[in-house]
Design a protein around this motif. Structure first.
Motif, PDB file in Angstrom:
ATOM      1  N   GLY A  10      32.438   7.735 -31.573  1.00  0.00           N
ATOM      2  CA  GLY A  10      31.555   8.885 -31.816  1.00  0.00           C
ATOM      3  C   GLY A  10      30.442   8.457 -32.760  1.00  0.00           C
ATOM      4  N   GLN A  13      26.816  12.358 -36.695  1.00  0.00           N
ATOM      5  CA  GLN A  13      26.495  12.166 -38.111  1.00  0.00           C
ATOM      6  C   GLN A  13      27.621  11.492 -38.883  1.00  0.00           C
ATOM      7  N   GLY A  15      30.160   9.494 -37.516  1.00  0.00           N
ATOM      8  CA  GLY A  15      30.364   8.138 -36.994  1.00  0.00           C
ATOM      9  C   GLY A  15      29.331   7.168 -37.544  1.00  0.00           C
ATOM     10  N   ASP A  33      30.110   5.407 -28.223  1.00  0.00           N
ATOM     11  CA  ASP A  33      29.829   6.816 -27.928  1.00  0.00           C
ATOM     12  C   ASP A  33      29.670   6.919 -26.412  1.00  0.00           C
ATOM     13  N   ILE A  34      29.836   8.142 -25.872  1.00  0.00           N
ATOM     14  CA  ILE A  34      29.617   8.297 -24.434  1.00  0.00           C
ATOM     15  C   ILE A  34      28.136   8.207 -24.093  1.00  0.00           C
ATOM     16  N   SER A  35      27.287   8.441 -25.097  1.00  0.00           N
ATOM     17  CA  SER A  35      25.853   8.476 -24.815  1.00  0.00           C
ATOM     18  C   SER A  35      25.147   7.276 -25.455  1.00  0.00           C
ATOM     19  N   GLU A  92      34.771  17.820 -32.826  1.00  0.00           N
ATOM     20  CA  GLU A  92      35.990  18.463 -33.344  1.00  0.00           C
ATOM     21  C   GLU A  92      36.621  19.368 -32.281  1.00  0.00           C
ATOM     22  N   VAL A  96      39.223  16.778 -26.540  1.00  0.00           N
ATOM     23  CA  VAL A  96      38.335  15.600 -26.521  1.00  0.00           C
ATOM     24  C   VAL A  96      39.038  14.433 -27.208  1.00  0.00           C
ATOM     25  N   ILE A 100      40.426  10.805 -25.597  1.00  0.00           N
ATOM     26  CA  ILE A 100      39.977   9.499 -26.121  1.00  0.00           C
ATOM     27  C   ILE A 100      41.187   8.613 -26.416  1.00  0.00           C
TER      28      ILE A 100
HETATM   29  N1  LIG Z   1      29.950  17.254 -39.925  1.00  0.00           N
HETATM   30  C1  LIG Z   1      30.653  17.068 -41.017  1.00  0.00           C
HETATM   31  O1  LIG Z   1      30.203  17.412 -42.116  1.00  0.00           O
HETATM   32  C2  LIG Z   1      32.012  16.458 -40.937  1.00  0.00           C
HETATM   33  C3  LIG Z   1      32.640  16.269 -39.729  1.00  0.00           C
HETATM   34  N2  LIG Z   1      33.880  15.684 -39.688  1.00  0.00           N
HETATM   35  C4  LIG Z   1      34.560  15.460 -38.421  1.00  0.00           C
HETATM   36  O2  LIG Z   1      34.023  14.290 -37.832  1.00  0.00           O
HETATM   37  C5  LIG Z   1      34.039  14.413 -36.401  1.00  0.00           C
HETATM   38  C6  LIG Z   1      32.633  14.232 -35.869  1.00  0.00           C
HETATM   39  O3  LIG Z   1      31.799  15.230 -36.432  1.00  0.00           O
HETATM   40  P1  LIG Z   1      30.204  15.061 -36.453  1.00  0.00           P
HETATM   41  O4  LIG Z   1      29.850  13.628 -36.575  1.00  0.00           O
HETATM   42  O5  LIG Z   1      29.693  16.034 -37.425  1.00  0.00           O
HETATM   43  O6  LIG Z   1      29.862  15.578 -34.978  1.00  0.00           O
HETATM   44  P2  LIG Z   1      28.566  15.299 -34.098  1.00  0.00           P
HETATM   45  O7  LIG Z   1      28.444  16.427 -33.173  1.00  0.00           O
HETATM   46  O8  LIG Z   1      27.413  14.928 -34.978  1.00  0.00           O
HETATM   47  O9  LIG Z   1      28.963  13.947 -33.319  1.00  0.00           O
HETATM   48  C7  LIG Z   1      30.018  13.859 -32.424  1.00  0.00           C
HETATM   49  C8  LIG Z   1      29.692  12.684 -31.508  1.00  0.00           C
HETATM   50  O10 LIG Z   1      30.842  12.410 -30.705  1.00  0.00           O
HETATM   51  C9  LIG Z   1      30.368  12.175 -29.395  1.00  0.00           C
HETATM   52  N3  LIG Z   1      31.438  12.331 -28.427  1.00  0.00           N
HETATM   53  C10 LIG Z   1      31.889  13.462 -27.810  1.00  0.00           C
HETATM   54  N4  LIG Z   1      32.871  13.149 -26.961  1.00  0.00           N
HETATM   55  C11 LIG Z   1      33.052  11.795 -27.040  1.00  0.00           C
HETATM   56  C12 LIG Z   1      33.896  10.867 -26.380  1.00  0.00           C
HETATM   57  N5  LIG Z   1      34.771  11.263 -25.459  1.00  0.00           N
HETATM   58  N6  LIG Z   1      33.799   9.550 -26.706  1.00  0.00           N
HETATM   59  C13 LIG Z   1      32.920   9.123 -27.620  1.00  0.00           C
HETATM   60  N7  LIG Z   1      32.069   9.955 -28.265  1.00  0.00           N
HETATM   61  C14 LIG Z   1      32.142  11.271 -27.973  1.00  0.00           C
HETATM   62  C15 LIG Z   1      29.256  13.203 -29.231  1.00  0.00           C
HETATM   63  O11 LIG Z   1      28.460  12.906 -28.119  1.00  0.00           O
HETATM   64  P3  LIG Z   1      27.622  14.132 -27.424  1.00  0.00           P
HETATM   65  O12 LIG Z   1      26.667  14.616 -28.454  1.00  0.00           O
HETATM   66  O13 LIG Z   1      26.992  13.450 -26.246  1.00  0.00           O
HETATM   67  O14 LIG Z   1      28.661  15.174 -27.061  1.00  0.00           O
HETATM   68  C16 LIG Z   1      28.525  12.989 -30.566  1.00  0.00           C
HETATM   69  O15 LIG Z   1      27.642  11.885 -30.517  1.00  0.00           O
HETATM   70  C17 LIG Z   1      34.652  15.794 -36.095  1.00  0.00           C
HETATM   71  O16 LIG Z   1      36.034  15.628 -35.900  1.00  0.00           O
HETATM   72  C18 LIG Z   1      34.367  16.570 -37.383  1.00  0.00           C
HETATM   73  O17 LIG Z   1      35.248  17.615 -37.601  1.00  0.00           O
HETATM   74  C19 LIG Z   1      34.514  15.227 -40.819  1.00  0.00           C
HETATM   75  C20 LIG Z   1      33.902  15.360 -42.043  1.00  0.00           C
HETATM   76  C21 LIG Z   1      32.616  16.016 -42.206  1.00  0.00           C
END
Ligand SMILES: NC(=O)C1=CN([C@@H]2O[C@H](COP(=O)(O)OP(=O)(O)OC[C@H]3O[C@@H](n4cnc5c(N)ncnc54)[C@H](OP(=O)(O)O)[C@@H]3O)[C@@H](O)[C@H]2O)C=CC1
Ligand SMILES: CC(=O)CC(=O)SCCNC(=O)CCNC(=O)[C@H](O)C(C)(C)COP(=O)(O)OP(=O)(O)OC[C@H]1O[C@@H](n2cnc3c(N)ncnc32)[C@H](O)[C@@H]1OP(=O)(O)O
Length: 291
Positions: A10, A13, A15, A33-35, A92, A96, A100
């Protein structure tokens, strides 16, 4: 086993922030990432955030170049199977994350430690769908990762001591501080933070204050660096709603009921900074409150 290589799933933000801090700390990082677009954007953002650290004398230009050289990207999930530690940081949503892990597990080395950066979802349940619940843990970084000191460590019911100790050492090598949390919905930080954010949305929904007055009240009245609505936009409103739903379902208490206005913003696709609009509209030079 010494951890040298890290796979990050992922490139959103979280990742990109996780890949950034591991590369700076000397680990070889493979980000997926998928994209392809998300991967390219992440590399560009990491480059800019490292540059910001160089300009503020936090790291040297050589450190930045070395970190960028340690960072690779791929769209092929199975390539992460050869890394020593995998950190899942995709959207989240439990389905999903489970999909994975199901795809990845057949490609993993037996000794690889598997972790999730989930904000709220049961570690025990995620671990039970893999071949290695004893080597599975919650590894919860805070946003923005290069700045925030804390990492929550969450053991599932089956996590062994060696896995916990290995991740504790990694946190120290990153120069961060670990806090251990039991595996209950949303752990420590989000069990406390997210009901506050949800209450701020209710405060807006019921007309007690506007977006600006709620945020300035909490910034100036309680010394929070961001107001709760600004912070919700920063985290992502989809993530905030997902966490509230996990609290509501997991603890079966109406006090965690997500505010209908939060649901409405998410249904509109107004997810905060990442989509250009949330409680504020970010499409102009300055953020403009939407209410
Ligand atoms: N935002 C925050 O403040 C925080 C978030 N988290 C946790 O971190 C995780 C990510 O959150 P965040 O980075 O904010 O989310 P984002 O929406 O910014 O990023 C998620 C990424 O995961 C990608 N994705 C979706 N499905 C897959 C897959 N099957 N394989 C690979 N990549 C995939 C998405 O791609 P696409 O956009 O194409 O769907 C996107 O690029 C969540 O579990 C969240 O709860 C933890 C701490 C803080
Ligand atoms: C949802 C979950 O599961 C869990 C969570 O993560 S909850 C969210 C937790 N995070 C928070 O609560 C964040 C609250 N906000 C803050 O702490 C601050 O507003 C902030 C650190 C984000 C920004 O601080 P600021 O003072 O307004 O901005 P700014 O001056 O640009 O940044 C502060 C420092 O961080 C650095 N920085 C900010 N973002 C950065 C990034 N992505 N990468 C590298 N450095 C960064 C800046 O360069 C600056 O460094 P110096 O101190 O050396 O000058």
């Amino acid at each position: 086993m010494a951890i040298q290589s890290v796979g990050v799933i992922g490139a959103g933000q979280m990742g990109n922030g996780i890949a950034h801090v591991f590369a700076v700390a000397g680990y070889d990082v493979l980000l997926t990432d998928i994209s392809r677009e998300a991967l390219d954007k992440a590399l560009d953002l990491i480059d800019r955030n490292l540059e910001r650290q160089v300009s503020r004398d936090k790291i040297s230009a050589e450190d930045k170049a070395a970190a960028m050289a340690r960072l690779k990207t791929t769209q092929t999930l199975s390539e992460l199977g050869q890394t020593d530690l995998v950190i899942e940081a995709a959207t989240e949503r439990e389905t999903v994350k489970q999909a994975i892990f199901e795809d990845l597990v057949p490609h993993l080395k037996p000794e690889t430690i598997l972790t999730s950066n989930t904000s709220s979802i049961s570690i025990t349940r995620l671990a039970s769908r893999t071949d290695r619940p004893e080597k599975f843990m919650g590894f919860h970084f805070m946003n923005p990762v290069p700045v925030m000191q804390l990492v929550e460590l969450i053991r599932g019911i089956a996590t062994d001591d060696a896995t916990y100790r290995a991740l504790h050492e990694v946190v120290e090598k990153l120069g961060k501080t670990a806090a251990s949390a039991e595996d209950f919905p949303a752990f420590i930080v989000n069990r406390i933070l997210m009901p506050m954010i949800n209450e701020a949305v209710y405060t807006l929904y019921e007309g007690v204050g506007s977006v600006s007055s709620i945020d300035s009240a909490m910034k100036l009245g309680t010394n929070h660096p961001m107001g709760p609505l600004e912070l919700a936009d920063f985290i992502g409103l989809d993530t905030c709603l997902a966490i509230m739903n996990v609290l509501h379902d997991g603890l079966a208490d109406t006090k965690y009921r997500p505010c209908p206005l939060l649901t409405k913003y998410v249904e509109a696709g107004w997810l905060g900074r990442k989509t250009g609009r949330g409680f504020y509209d970010y499409r102009g030079d300055e953020p403009v409150p939407t209410r």
